[in-house]
Design an enzyme around this catalytic site. Structure first.
Site, mmCIF file in Angstrom:
data_model
loop_
_atom_site.group_PDB
_atom_site.id
_atom_site.type_symbol
_atom_site.label_atom_id
_atom_site.label_comp_id
_atom_site.label_asym_id
_atom_site.label_seq_id
_atom_site.Cartn_x
_atom_site.Cartn_y
_atom_site.Cartn_z
ATOM 1 N N HIS A 66 0.802 -1.222 0.000
ATOM 2 C CA HIS A 66 0.000 0.000 0.000
ATOM 3 C C HIS A 66 0.828 1.261 0.000
ATOM 4 O O HIS A 66 0.307 2.353 -0.132
ATOM 5 C CB HIS A 66 -1.037 0.027 1.122
ATOM 6 C CG HIS A 66 -0.521 -0.382 2.464
ATOM 7 N ND1 HIS A 66 0.102 0.491 3.286
ATOM 8 C CD2 HIS A 66 -0.543 -1.577 3.098
ATOM 9 C CE1 HIS A 66 0.450 -0.144 4.395
ATOM 10 N NE2 HIS A 66 0.071 -1.394 4.311
ATOM 11 N N HIS A 91 7.935 7.196 4.045
ATOM 12 C CA HIS A 91 7.025 6.649 3.045
ATOM 13 C C HIS A 91 6.171 7.781 2.486
ATOM 14 O O HIS A 91 6.180 8.901 3.011
ATOM 15 C CB HIS A 91 6.135 5.550 3.658
ATOM 16 C CG HIS A 91 5.274 6.058 4.766
ATOM 17 N ND1 HIS A 91 5.666 6.038 6.082
ATOM 18 C CD2 HIS A 91 4.046 6.648 4.752
ATOM 19 C CE1 HIS A 91 4.724 6.577 6.832
ATOM 20 N NE2 HIS A 91 3.731 6.961 6.055
ATOM 21 N N HIS A 93 2.307 9.064 0.753
ATOM 22 C CA HIS A 93 0.876 8.837 0.523
ATOM 23 C C HIS A 93 0.521 9.560 -0.772
ATOM 24 O O HIS A 93 0.656 10.780 -0.859
ATOM 25 C CB HIS A 93 0.052 9.387 1.685
ATOM 26 C CG HIS A 93 0.325 8.680 2.977
ATOM 27 N ND1 HIS A 93 -0.379 7.581 3.397
ATOM 28 C CD2 HIS A 93 1.261 8.903 3.923
ATOM 29 C CE1 HIS A 93 0.097 7.155 4.555
ATOM 30 N NE2 HIS A 93 1.103 7.948 4.905
ATOM 31 N N GLU A 104 -2.780 13.250 3.079
ATOM 32 C CA GLU A 104 -3.649 12.840 4.187
ATOM 33 C C GLU A 104 -4.123 14.066 4.956
ATOM 34 O O GLU A 104 -5.314 14.272 5.148
ATOM 35 C CB GLU A 104 -2.879 11.895 5.109
ATOM 36 C CG GLU A 104 -2.524 10.587 4.431
ATOM 37 C CD GLU A 104 -2.363 9.479 5.435
ATOM 38 O OE1 GLU A 104 -1.521 9.621 6.332
ATOM 39 O OE2 GLU A 104 -3.067 8.471 5.313
ATOM 40 N N HIS A 117 5.977 11.205 4.692
ATOM 41 C CA HIS A 117 6.082 11.047 6.149
ATOM 42 C C HIS A 117 7.444 10.500 6.513
ATOM 43 O O HIS A 117 7.846 9.457 6.004
ATOM 44 C CB HIS A 117 4.995 10.080 6.663
ATOM 45 C CG HIS A 117 3.630 10.670 6.635
ATOM 46 N ND1 HIS A 117 2.475 9.916 6.669
ATOM 47 C CD2 HIS A 117 3.236 11.985 6.604
ATOM 48 C CE1 HIS A 117 1.432 10.735 6.650
ATOM 49 N NE2 HIS A 117 1.865 11.986 6.607
ATOM 50 N N THR A 198 -1.814 7.214 11.034
ATOM 51 C CA THR A 198 -2.967 7.472 10.159
ATOM 52 C C THR A 198 -3.598 6.187 9.635
ATOM 53 O O THR A 198 -4.639 6.237 8.986
ATOM 54 C CB THR A 198 -2.559 8.346 8.957
ATOM 55 O OG1 THR A 198 -1.547 7.651 8.215
ATOM 56 C CG2 THR A 198 -2.038 9.693 9.405
HETATM 57 S S1 BO1 Z 1 1.903 7.269 9.526
HETATM 58 O O1 BO1 Z 1 3.154 7.968 9.402
HETATM 59 O O2 BO1 Z 1 0.993 7.830 10.520
HETATM 60 N N1 BO1 Z 1 1.146 7.233 8.115
HETATM 61 C C1 BO1 Z 1 2.237 5.650 10.002
HETATM 62 C C2 BO1 Z 1 1.216 4.734 9.964
HETATM 63 C C3 BO1 Z 1 1.452 3.431 10.341
HETATM 64 C C4 BO1 Z 1 2.711 3.046 10.772
HETATM 65 C C5 BO1 Z 1 3.744 3.986 10.804
HETATM 66 C C6 BO1 Z 1 3.503 5.289 10.409
HETATM 67 N N2 BO1 Z 1 2.857 1.757 11.134
HETATM 68 C C7 BO1 Z 1 3.910 1.171 11.906
HETATM 69 C C8 BO1 Z 1 3.846 -0.340 11.733
HETATM 70 C C9 BO1 Z 1 4.975 -1.005 12.497
HETATM 71 C C10 BO1 Z 1 6.315 -0.368 12.142
HETATM 72 C C11 BO1 Z 1 6.224 1.131 12.348
HETATM 73 C C12 BO1 Z 1 7.515 1.887 11.985
HETATM 74 O O3 BO1 Z 1 5.183 1.653 11.542
HETATM 75 O O4 BO1 Z 1 2.590 -0.822 12.183
HETATM 76 O O5 BO1 Z 1 5.002 -2.387 12.212
HETATM 77 O O6 BO1 Z 1 7.358 -0.892 12.940
HETATM 78 O O7 BO1 Z 1 7.935 1.611 10.681
HETATM 79 ZN ZN ZN Z 2 2.132 7.987 6.590
#
Ligand code: BO1
Ligand code: ZN
Length: 260
Positions: A66, A91, A93, A104, A117, A198
């Site tokens: 994703h 990463h 979005h 977002e 992000h 998010t």
């Molecule tokens: S975000 O930056 O709010 N879009 C966001 C959303 C989900 C995650 C991270 C950032 N998920 C988590 C995973 C973990 C992983 C961690 C850091 O990110 O659920 O498995 O270790 O990479």
């Molecule tokens: Zn993110």
């Protein structure tokens, strides 16, 4: 409970049932608009350490179905938040053909083409990312809006690497580069609030810094990236973005702050 869900037709509408924290009080993303913002003169420009990586450092790039994610080394961190927050990954979005506006967060209701992000965790207090991710002071994420401009230079995340990663599960290595080049030049204007991841598991663990100024990307790279993210989207469809509609509720327990 005060959530309005925007989902793609095949999107997932049941996050709150499956993940109890989704839809909770600190849910991100949010719309950043005047009646929830307040100037805070105590906020300082962030001190970013180790962002300028040598080309001999190889950074792992993964398409997890994703999004496309770049692993970051612990030599990269933010120095002047309440704790030292160490980088772990970045990463993007993006939109897709049906919904090209992929950011977002929004500013006064306005979406941007994409949002970067850069995810950091509180390594001063917690042993690793997993220990930090469900704690209220566990994560700090930097958010950068990406806007399309015809004359823009190619965005630094070079297309040849993204192309090698256009399918779910694919991996590549990117030579190190200056991550600061992904940020706007003016770093002293940003929005600060306490929110959540998010996406599931949506833990209320994120100290958000959303930079006011976007970075610009060429049309050419957006089209290529949309192909990448369109493929990623079809590979993994249970994705949607939540928008809190009752920002007064959010504001009651969240100190919204802004530097301008
Ligand atoms: S975000 O930056 O709010 N879009 C966001 C959303 C989900 C995650 C991270 C950032 N998920 C988590 C995973 C973990 C992983 C961690 C850091 O990110 O659920 O498995 O270790 O990479
Ligand atoms: Zn993110």
């Amino acid at each position: 409970s005060h959530l309005f869900l925007f989902c793609s037709p095949d999107g997932e509408t049941t996050w709150p049932q499956k993940y109890p924290f989704c839809g909770g009080g600190f849910q991100s993303p949010i719309d950043l608009h005047n009646n929830i913002l307040q100037y805070d003169s105590t906020l300082l420009p962030l001190e970013l350490v180790g962002y300028n990586m040598s080309t001999t450092d190889q950074l792992p790039l993964t398409n997890n179905g994703h999004s496309v994610r770049v692993g970051l080394p612990p030599t990269m961190y933010i120095r002047n938040l309440p704790f030292q927050y160490t980088a772990t990954q970045l990463h993007l979005h993006w939109g897709n053909r049906k919904k090209p506006e992929g950011s977002e967060h929004t500013i006064h209701g306005k979406h941007f083409a994409a949002e970067l992000h850069i995810v950091h965790y509180n390594a001063e207090k917690y042993r690793d990312v997993t220990a930090a991710m469900d704690k209220s002071d566990g994560f700090a994420v930097l958010a950068i809006f990406i806007e399309v401009k015809v004359s823009a230079e190619m965005y630094i995340l070079k297309i040849q690497y993204l192309q090698r990663c256009s399918l779910s599960g694919q991996k590549a290595q990117v030579p190190g580069f200056n991550i600061q080049e992904l940020l706007p030049k003016k770093l002293n204007e940003y929005y600060r609030y306490e929110g959540s991841l998010t996406t599931p598991p949506c833990y209320p663990s994120v100290l958000w810094t959303v930079f006011r100024h976007p970075v610009y990307i060429s049309e050419e790279q957006v089209n290529l990236n949309q192909t990448v993210f369109y493929l990623a989207h079809t590979a993994h469809s249970n994705y949607c973005i939540k928008y809190p509609t009752n920002s007064a509720d959010l504001c009651a327990n969240t100190p919204y702050q802004m530097i301008s």
